[in-house]
Write a protein that holds these residues in place. Structure first.
Motif, PDB file in Angstrom:
ATOM      1  N   THR A  10       0.872  -1.171   0.000  1.00  0.00           N
ATOM      2  CA  THR A  10       0.000   0.000   0.000  1.00  0.00           C
ATOM      3  C   THR A  10       0.905   1.216   0.000  1.00  0.00           C
ATOM      4  O   THR A  10       1.822   1.311   0.819  1.00  0.00           O
ATOM      5  CB  THR A  10      -0.934   0.001   1.225  1.00  0.00           C
ATOM      6  N   VAL A  11       0.655   2.110  -0.942  1.00  0.00           N
ATOM      7  CA  VAL A  11       1.529   3.267  -1.116  1.00  0.00           C
ATOM      8  C   VAL A  11       0.743   4.560  -0.949  1.00  0.00           C
ATOM      9  O   VAL A  11      -0.463   4.614  -1.203  1.00  0.00           O
ATOM     10  CB  VAL A  11       2.228   3.243  -2.492  1.00  0.00           C
ATOM     11  N   ASP A  12       1.455   5.593  -0.545  1.00  0.00           N
ATOM     12  CA  ASP A  12       0.897   6.923  -0.410  1.00  0.00           C
ATOM     13  C   ASP A  12       1.071   7.636  -1.752  1.00  0.00           C
ATOM     14  O   ASP A  12       2.018   8.405  -1.953  1.00  0.00           O
ATOM     15  CB  ASP A  12       1.618   7.677   0.714  1.00  0.00           C
ATOM     16  N   ALA A  13       0.177   7.298  -2.682  1.00  0.00           N
ATOM     17  CA  ALA A  13       0.226   7.837  -4.040  1.00  0.00           C
ATOM     18  C   ALA A  13      -1.106   7.523  -4.706  1.00  0.00           C
ATOM     19  O   ALA A  13      -1.870   6.682  -4.223  1.00  0.00           O
ATOM     20  CB  ALA A  13       1.370   7.203  -4.827  1.00  0.00           C
ATOM     21  N   THR A  14      -1.366   8.178  -5.809  1.00  0.00           N
ATOM     22  CA  THR A  14      -2.573   7.864  -6.576  1.00  0.00           C
ATOM     23  C   THR A  14      -2.337   6.595  -7.397  1.00  0.00           C
ATOM     24  O   THR A  14      -1.185   6.221  -7.646  1.00  0.00           O
ATOM     25  CB  THR A  14      -2.928   9.018  -7.541  1.00  0.00           C
ATOM     26  N   PRO A  15      -3.408   5.953  -7.843  1.00  0.00           N
ATOM     27  CA  PRO A  15      -3.226   4.805  -8.732  1.00  0.00           C
ATOM     28  C   PRO A  15      -2.426   5.159  -9.987  1.00  0.00           C
ATOM     29  O   PRO A  15      -1.592   4.369 -10.437  1.00  0.00           O
ATOM     30  CB  PRO A  15      -4.659   4.381  -9.066  1.00  0.00           C
ATOM     31  N   GLN A  16      -2.633   6.342 -10.548  1.00  0.00           N
ATOM     32  CA  GLN A  16      -1.888   6.730 -11.747  1.00  0.00           C
ATOM     33  C   GLN A  16      -0.409   6.929 -11.433  1.00  0.00           C
ATOM     34  O   GLN A  16       0.456   6.550 -12.231  1.00  0.00           O
ATOM     35  CB  GLN A  16      -2.476   7.995 -12.378  1.00  0.00           C
ATOM     36  N   SER A 130      11.945  -1.531  -2.879  1.00  0.00           N
ATOM     37  CA  SER A 130      12.384  -0.615  -3.919  1.00  0.00           C
ATOM     38  C   SER A 130      11.216   0.047  -4.652  1.00  0.00           C
ATOM     39  O   SER A 130      11.191   1.279  -4.809  1.00  0.00           O
ATOM     40  CB  SER A 130      13.288  -1.344  -4.923  1.00  0.00           C
ATOM     41  N   LEU A 131      10.253  -0.740  -5.130  1.00  0.00           N
ATOM     42  CA  LEU A 131       9.120  -0.158  -5.857  1.00  0.00           C
ATOM     43  C   LEU A 131       8.309   0.752  -4.937  1.00  0.00           C
ATOM     44  O   LEU A 131       7.935   1.863  -5.324  1.00  0.00           O
ATOM     45  CB  LEU A 131       8.235  -1.246  -6.460  1.00  0.00           C
ATOM     46  N   LYS A 132       8.027   0.304  -3.734  1.00  0.00           N
ATOM     47  CA  LYS A 132       7.263   1.127  -2.778  1.00  0.00           C
ATOM     48  C   LYS A 132       7.963   2.471  -2.574  1.00  0.00           C
ATOM     49  O   LYS A 132       7.346   3.533  -2.671  1.00  0.00           O
ATOM     50  CB  LYS A 132       7.095   0.402  -1.451  1.00  0.00           C
ATOM     51  N   ARG A 133       9.256   2.429  -2.329  1.00  0.00           N
ATOM     52  CA  ARG A 133      10.020   3.662  -2.129  1.00  0.00           C
ATOM     53  C   ARG A 133      10.007   4.519  -3.393  1.00  0.00           C
ATOM     54  O   ARG A 133       9.862   5.738  -3.321  1.00  0.00           O
ATOM     55  CB  ARG A 133      11.455   3.323  -1.728  1.00  0.00           C
ATOM     56  N   PHE A 134      10.145   3.877  -4.552  1.00  0.00           N
ATOM     57  CA  PHE A 134      10.166   4.608  -5.815  1.00  0.00           C
ATOM     58  C   PHE A 134       8.831   5.312  -6.057  1.00  0.00           C
ATOM     59  O   PHE A 134       8.792   6.483  -6.466  1.00  0.00           O
ATOM     60  CB  PHE A 134      10.507   3.665  -6.968  1.00  0.00           C
ATOM     61  N   ILE A 135       7.730   4.630  -5.815  1.00  0.00           N
ATOM     62  CA  ILE A 135       6.407   5.239  -5.996  1.00  0.00           C
ATOM     63  C   ILE A 135       6.242   6.437  -5.064  1.00  0.00           C
ATOM     64  O   ILE A 135       5.761   7.494  -5.466  1.00  0.00           O
ATOM     65  CB  ILE A 135       5.282   4.205  -5.760  1.00  0.00           C
ATOM     66  N   GLU A 136       6.640   6.260  -3.808  1.00  0.00           N
ATOM     67  CA  GLU A 136       6.388   7.298  -2.806  1.00  0.00           C
ATOM     68  C   GLU A 136       7.394   8.449  -2.825  1.00  0.00           C
ATOM     69  O   GLU A 136       7.043   9.570  -2.458  1.00  0.00           O
ATOM     70  CB  GLU A 136       6.336   6.677  -1.414  1.00  0.00           C
ATOM     71  N   THR A 137       8.637   8.194  -3.221  1.00  0.00           N
ATOM     72  CA  THR A 137       9.671   9.235  -3.113  1.00  0.00           C
ATOM     73  C   THR A 137      10.369   9.553  -4.430  1.00  0.00           C
ATOM     74  O   THR A 137      11.093  10.544  -4.498  1.00  0.00           O
ATOM     75  CB  THR A 137      10.759   8.825  -2.105  1.00  0.00           C
ATOM     76  N   GLY A 138      10.221   8.682  -5.431  1.00  0.00           N
ATOM     77  CA  GLY A 138      10.944   8.871  -6.685  1.00  0.00           C
ATOM     78  C   GLY A 138      12.356   8.305  -6.655  1.00  0.00           C
ATOM     79  O   GLY A 138      13.091   8.411  -7.626  1.00  0.00           O
ATOM     80  N   ALA A 139      12.748   7.704  -5.520  1.00  0.00           N
ATOM     81  CA  ALA A 139      14.087   7.116  -5.382  1.00  0.00           C
ATOM     82  C   ALA A 139      13.953   5.662  -4.952  1.00  0.00           C
ATOM     83  O   ALA A 139      13.716   5.374  -3.786  1.00  0.00           O
ATOM     84  CB  ALA A 139      14.917   7.892  -4.358  1.00  0.00           C
ATOM     85  N   GLY A 140      14.075   4.749  -5.921  1.00  0.00           N
ATOM     86  CA  GLY A 140      14.023   3.326  -5.619  1.00  0.00           C
ATOM     87  C   GLY A 140      15.399   2.794  -5.288  1.00  0.00           C
ATOM     88  O   GLY A 140      16.360   3.552  -5.123  1.00  0.00           O
ATOM     89  N   MET A 141      15.485   1.493  -5.202  1.00  0.00           N
ATOM     90  CA  MET A 141      16.749   0.806  -4.935  1.00  0.00           C
ATOM     91  C   MET A 141      16.987  -0.247  -6.008  1.00  0.00           C
ATOM     92  O   MET A 141      17.039  -1.442  -5.716  1.00  0.00           O
ATOM     93  CB  MET A 141      16.707   0.160  -3.548  1.00  0.00           C
TER      94      MET A 141
END
Length: 170
Positions: A10-16, A130-141
């Motif tokens: 679950t991420v703090d972002a819109t579906p888009q 990585s994906l969760k972080r990338f969606i929420e912050t723009g910086a994945g791993m």
């Protein structure tokens, strides 16, 4: 046969926003060559000497679903090097009261396959972290190796030939 590997974040972002980030594969998984923007596009993910996977985009529903068919693979660390061939990687995206849920499923990656332990552990890291972080912050791993040089079209073709040769040699 056992169930397919699946995990939900679950991420703090819109579906888009989640959809857009998932399609930016190099931002959360690692270097790719090819395209991920239209149904029928193909891309390759490779970890030299360990893992090669070719994918074809089979579904793109903005803000809702992404699916990739594994068109060719080579996993160096299991006996059936092409264990992923013909499997499907799918992302189902839905708005919830808590944010946006992204359910990742690798159809065909099951606990009775040799790759399951290693591959599910890798997916756990790449999707849940990585994906969760990338969606929420723009910086994945994403996985990085051997420099930042892009894979060329010739590299992509060579990887396809190597996989075909490996299959023919079996």
């Amino acid at each position: 046969m056992s169930a397919n590997y699946s995990t939900t974040i679950t991420v703090d972002a819109t579906p888009q926003q989640a959809y857009d980030a998932i399609n930016d594969v190099s931002g959360w998984w690692g270097r790719i060559t090819g395209a991920t923007t239209a149904v029928g596009d193909e891309f390759v993910y490779v970890v030299p000497g360990l893992h090669y996977s070719g994918f074809r985009i089979t579904e793109l529903e903005p803000g809702r679903r992404i699916a990739w068919l594994v068109t060719g693979s080579y996993l160096d660390f299991v006996a059936d090097h092409q264990e992923w061939n013909g499997t499907t990687v799918r992302f189902d995206i839905a708005a919830t009261d808590a944010g946006t849920a992204v359910t990742f499923t690798h159809e065909g990656l099951t606990s009775d396959g040799e790759c399951y332990d290693n591959c599910s552990n890798a997916w756990n890291m790449f999707v849940n972290v990585s994906l969760k972080r990338f969606i929420e912050t723009g910086a994945g791993m994403p996985y990085l190796f051997g420099g930042d040089e892009p894979l060329t079209a010739e590299d992509h073709d060579a990887l396809h030939r190597q996989t075909a040769d490996a299959v023919a040699a079996r």
